[in-house]
Design a protein around this motif. Structure first.
Motif, PDB file in Angstrom:
ATOM      1  N   GLY A 219      46.130  39.381  45.786  1.00 51.21           N
ATOM      2  CA  GLY A 219      47.249  40.099  45.183  1.00 51.21           C
ATOM      3  C   GLY A 219      47.583  39.624  43.787  1.00 51.21           C
ATOM      4  O   GLY A 219      48.338  40.282  43.079  1.00 51.21           O
ATOM      5  N   LEU A 220      47.025  38.497  43.360  1.00 47.23           N
ATOM      6  CA  LEU A 220      47.305  37.989  42.014  1.00 47.23           C
ATOM      7  C   LEU A 220      46.424  38.681  40.982  1.00 47.23           C
ATOM      8  O   LEU A 220      45.278  39.023  41.259  1.00 47.23           O
ATOM      9  N   LYS A 221      46.965  38.857  39.785  1.00 47.29           N
ATOM     10  CA  LYS A 221      46.184  39.394  38.681  1.00 47.29           C
ATOM     11  C   LYS A 221      45.350  38.259  38.108  1.00 47.29           C
ATOM     12  O   LYS A 221      45.851  37.156  37.904  1.00 47.29           O
ATOM     13  N   VAL A 222      44.072  38.516  37.859  1.00 50.81           N
ATOM     14  CA  VAL A 222      43.150  37.466  37.433  1.00 50.81           C
ATOM     15  C   VAL A 222      42.226  37.986  36.340  1.00 50.81           C
ATOM     16  O   VAL A 222      41.963  39.184  36.253  1.00 50.81           O
ATOM     17  N   LYS A 223      41.773  37.055  35.499  1.00 52.98           N
ATOM     18  CA  LYS A 223      40.804  37.378  34.449  1.00 52.98           C
ATOM     19  C   LYS A 223      39.781  36.252  34.398  1.00 52.98           C
ATOM     20  O   LYS A 223      40.142  35.082  34.513  1.00 52.98           O
ATOM     21  N   VAL A 224      38.509  36.598  34.239  1.00 52.10           N
ATOM     22  CA  VAL A 224      37.454  35.594  34.091  1.00 52.10           C
ATOM     23  C   VAL A 224      37.383  35.251  32.605  1.00 52.10           C
ATOM     24  O   VAL A 224      37.057  36.101  31.782  1.00 52.10           O
ATOM     25  N   VAL A 225      37.721  34.001  32.256  1.00 49.76           N
ATOM     26  CA  VAL A 225      37.772  33.606  30.846  1.00 49.76           C
ATOM     27  C   VAL A 225      36.547  32.826  30.400  1.00 49.76           C
ATOM     28  O   VAL A 225      36.242  32.782  29.207  1.00 49.76           O
ATOM     29  N   LYS A 226      35.839  32.204  31.339  1.00 50.15           N
ATOM     30  CA  LYS A 226      34.650  31.437  30.994  1.00 50.15           C
ATOM     31  C   LYS A 226      33.678  31.525  32.157  1.00 50.15           C
ATOM     32  O   LYS A 226      34.091  31.506  33.314  1.00 50.15           O
TER      33      LYS A 226
ATOM     34  N   ILE B   1      32.198  37.399  31.893  1.00 47.08           N
ATOM     35  CA  ILE B   1      33.338  37.074  31.033  1.00 47.08           C
ATOM     36  C   ILE B   1      34.110  38.346  30.685  1.00 47.08           C
ATOM     37  O   ILE B   1      33.529  39.355  30.315  1.00 47.08           O
ATOM     38  N   GLY B   2      35.421  38.279  30.834  1.00 44.83           N
ATOM     39  CA  GLY B   2      36.274  39.410  30.484  1.00 44.83           C
ATOM     40  C   GLY B   2      36.633  40.319  31.647  1.00 44.83           C
ATOM     41  O   GLY B   2      37.446  41.220  31.491  1.00 44.83           O
ATOM     42  N   ILE B   3      36.057  40.093  32.816  1.00 43.25           N
ATOM     43  CA  ILE B   3      36.403  40.913  33.980  1.00 43.25           C
ATOM     44  C   ILE B   3      37.835  40.590  34.382  1.00 43.25           C
ATOM     45  O   ILE B   3      38.209  39.431  34.496  1.00 43.25           O
ATOM     46  N   GLU B   4      38.640  41.624  34.561  1.00 37.27           N
ATOM     47  CA  GLU B   4      40.018  41.398  34.980  1.00 37.27           C
ATOM     48  C   GLU B   4      40.443  42.447  35.986  1.00 37.27           C
ATOM     49  O   GLU B   4      39.892  43.535  36.041  1.00 37.27           O
ATOM     50  N   GLY B   5      41.407  42.067  36.803  1.00 36.87           N
ATOM     51  CA  GLY B   5      41.904  42.956  37.844  1.00 36.87           C
ATOM     52  C   GLY B   5      42.710  42.156  38.845  1.00 36.87           C
ATOM     53  O   GLY B   5      43.247  41.102  38.524  1.00 36.87           O
ATOM     54  N   TYR B   6      42.783  42.661  40.068  1.00 37.82           N
ATOM     55  CA  TYR B   6      43.540  42.007  41.129  1.00 37.82           C
ATOM     56  C   TYR B   6      42.590  41.442  42.172  1.00 37.82           C
ATOM     57  O   TYR B   6      41.582  42.065  42.501  1.00 37.82           O
ATOM     58  N   VAL B   7      42.922  40.280  42.710  1.00 37.33           N
ATOM     59  CA  VAL B   7      42.124  39.679  43.777  1.00 37.33           C
ATOM     60  C   VAL B   7      42.411  40.455  45.056  1.00 37.33           C
ATOM     61  O   VAL B   7      43.564  40.552  45.482  1.00 37.33           O
ATOM     62  N   ILE B   8      41.368  41.035  45.651  1.00 36.18           N
ATOM     63  CA  ILE B   8      41.565  41.785  46.892  1.00 36.18           C
ATOM     64  C   ILE B   8      40.949  41.082  48.094  1.00 36.18           C
ATOM     65  O   ILE B   8      41.254  41.429  49.224  1.00 36.18           O
ATOM     66  N   ASP B   9      40.088  40.082  47.842  1.00 37.07           N
ATOM     67  CA  ASP B   9      39.501  39.328  48.947  1.00 37.07           C
ATOM     68  C   ASP B   9      39.013  37.993  48.416  1.00 37.07           C
ATOM     69  O   ASP B   9      38.680  37.859  47.239  1.00 37.07           O
ATOM     70  N   GLU B  10      38.974  37.014  49.307  1.00 36.55           N
ATOM     71  CA  GLU B  10      38.510  35.685  48.931  1.00 36.55           C
ATOM     72  C   GLU B  10      37.687  35.123  50.075  1.00 36.55           C
ATOM     73  O   GLU B  10      38.086  35.192  51.228  1.00 36.55           O
ATOM     74  N   THR B  11      36.513  34.601  49.740  1.00 39.05           N
ATOM     75  CA  THR B  11      35.685  33.911  50.720  1.00 39.05           C
ATOM     76  C   THR B  11      35.484  32.482  50.238  1.00 39.05           C
ATOM     77  O   THR B  11      36.075  32.068  49.244  1.00 39.05           O
ATOM     78  N   LYS B  12      34.631  31.750  50.929  1.00 39.69           N
ATOM     79  CA  LYS B  12      34.386  30.355  50.574  1.00 39.69           C
ATOM     80  C   LYS B  12      33.861  30.215  49.146  1.00 39.69           C
ATOM     81  O   LYS B  12      34.272  29.327  48.408  1.00 39.69           O
ATOM     82  N   ASN B  13      32.968  31.096  48.745  1.00 43.78           N
ATOM     83  CA  ASN B  13      32.308  30.955  47.448  1.00 43.78           C
ATOM     84  C   ASN B  13      32.579  32.079  46.456  1.00 43.78           C
ATOM     85  O   ASN B  13      32.093  32.010  45.329  1.00 43.78           O
ATOM     86  N   THR B  14      33.310  33.124  46.846  1.00 43.20           N
ATOM     87  CA  THR B  14      33.518  34.248  45.931  1.00 43.20           C
ATOM     88  C   THR B  14      34.962  34.729  45.921  1.00 43.20           C
ATOM     89  O   THR B  14      35.703  34.547  46.881  1.00 43.20           O
ATOM     90  N   LEU B  15      35.331  35.350  44.804  1.00 43.98           N
ATOM     91  CA  LEU B  15      36.572  36.112  44.697  1.00 43.98           C
ATOM     92  C   LEU B  15      36.166  37.564  44.486  1.00 43.98           C
ATOM     93  O   LEU B  15      35.323  37.851  43.632  1.00 43.98           O
ATOM     94  N   THR B  16      36.741  38.472  45.238  1.00 45.53           N
ATOM     95  CA  THR B  16      36.483  39.894  45.041  1.00 45.53           C
ATOM     96  C   THR B  16      37.628  40.447  44.209  1.00 45.53           C
ATOM     97  O   THR B  16      38.792  40.346  44.595  1.00 45.53           O
ATOM     98  N   ILE B  17      37.280  41.008  43.049  1.00 45.83           N
ATOM     99  CA  ILE B  17      38.269  41.471  42.082  1.00 45.83           C
ATOM    100  C   ILE B  17      38.151  42.982  41.931  1.00 45.83           C
ATOM    101  O   ILE B  17      37.055  43.511  41.752  1.00 45.83           O
ATOM    102  N   LEU B  18      39.292  43.655  41.997  1.00 51.14           N
ATOM    103  CA  LEU B  18      39.338  45.098  41.792  1.00 51.14           C
ATOM    104  C   LEU B  18      39.859  45.367  40.394  1.00 51.14           C
ATOM    105  O   LEU B  18      40.997  45.053  40.065  1.00 51.14           O
TER     106      LEU B  18
END
Length: 122
Positions: free
Chosen positions: A50-57, A64-81
């Motif tokens: 539910g948090l707004k996130v941006k990939v800065v590095k 780099i530059g992908i931004e959106g909302y976190v819709i799912d989280e696993t051990k090794n990944t964040l799924t961003i919409l």
């Protein structure tokens, strides 16, 4: 004969055909009341969905530059919409979370692990 081919077997009218297509422009993000009290230290112990996130590095320049909302989280990944659904590996990226009017930067290496086990890491 052509209608019964394997190619069209899973196709249905008015249903999205690509993964995540149904989520874009139709997702309602819940923002809890305690979201404004987060700091860099306490963000690791909170729910990220539910948090707004941006990939800065990132070690991968395409992320780099992908931004959106976190819709799912696993051990090794964040799924961003964002404009589409992205699965970003935590280990290769640095994220900037927007909480209220604050922006908090966290290395993905600190987020690696099952979300429910982050409370035990201190």
């Amino acid at each position: 004969m052509w209608r019964n081919s394997q190619k069209w077997k899973n196709r249905a009218s008015r249903r999205p055909q690509r993964k995540g297509e149904a989520l874009i422009d139709k997702l309602w993000i819940f923002r809890g009341l305690d979201r404004g009290r987060m700091t860099k230290k306490t963000l690791l112990m909170h729910e990220l969905i539910g948090l707004k996130v941006k990939v800065v590095k990132s070690s991968h320049p395409g992320l780099i530059g992908i931004e959106g909302y976190v819709i799912d989280e696993t051990k090794n990944t964040l799924t961003i919409l964002g404009t589409k659904v992205w699965a970003i590996p935590k280990i290769v990226a640095e994220f900037e979370f927007e909480v209220g009017d604050k922006k908090i930067r966290i290395k993905g290496e600190e987020l690696v692990g099952r979300p429910e086990m982050r409370l035990k890491k201190r």
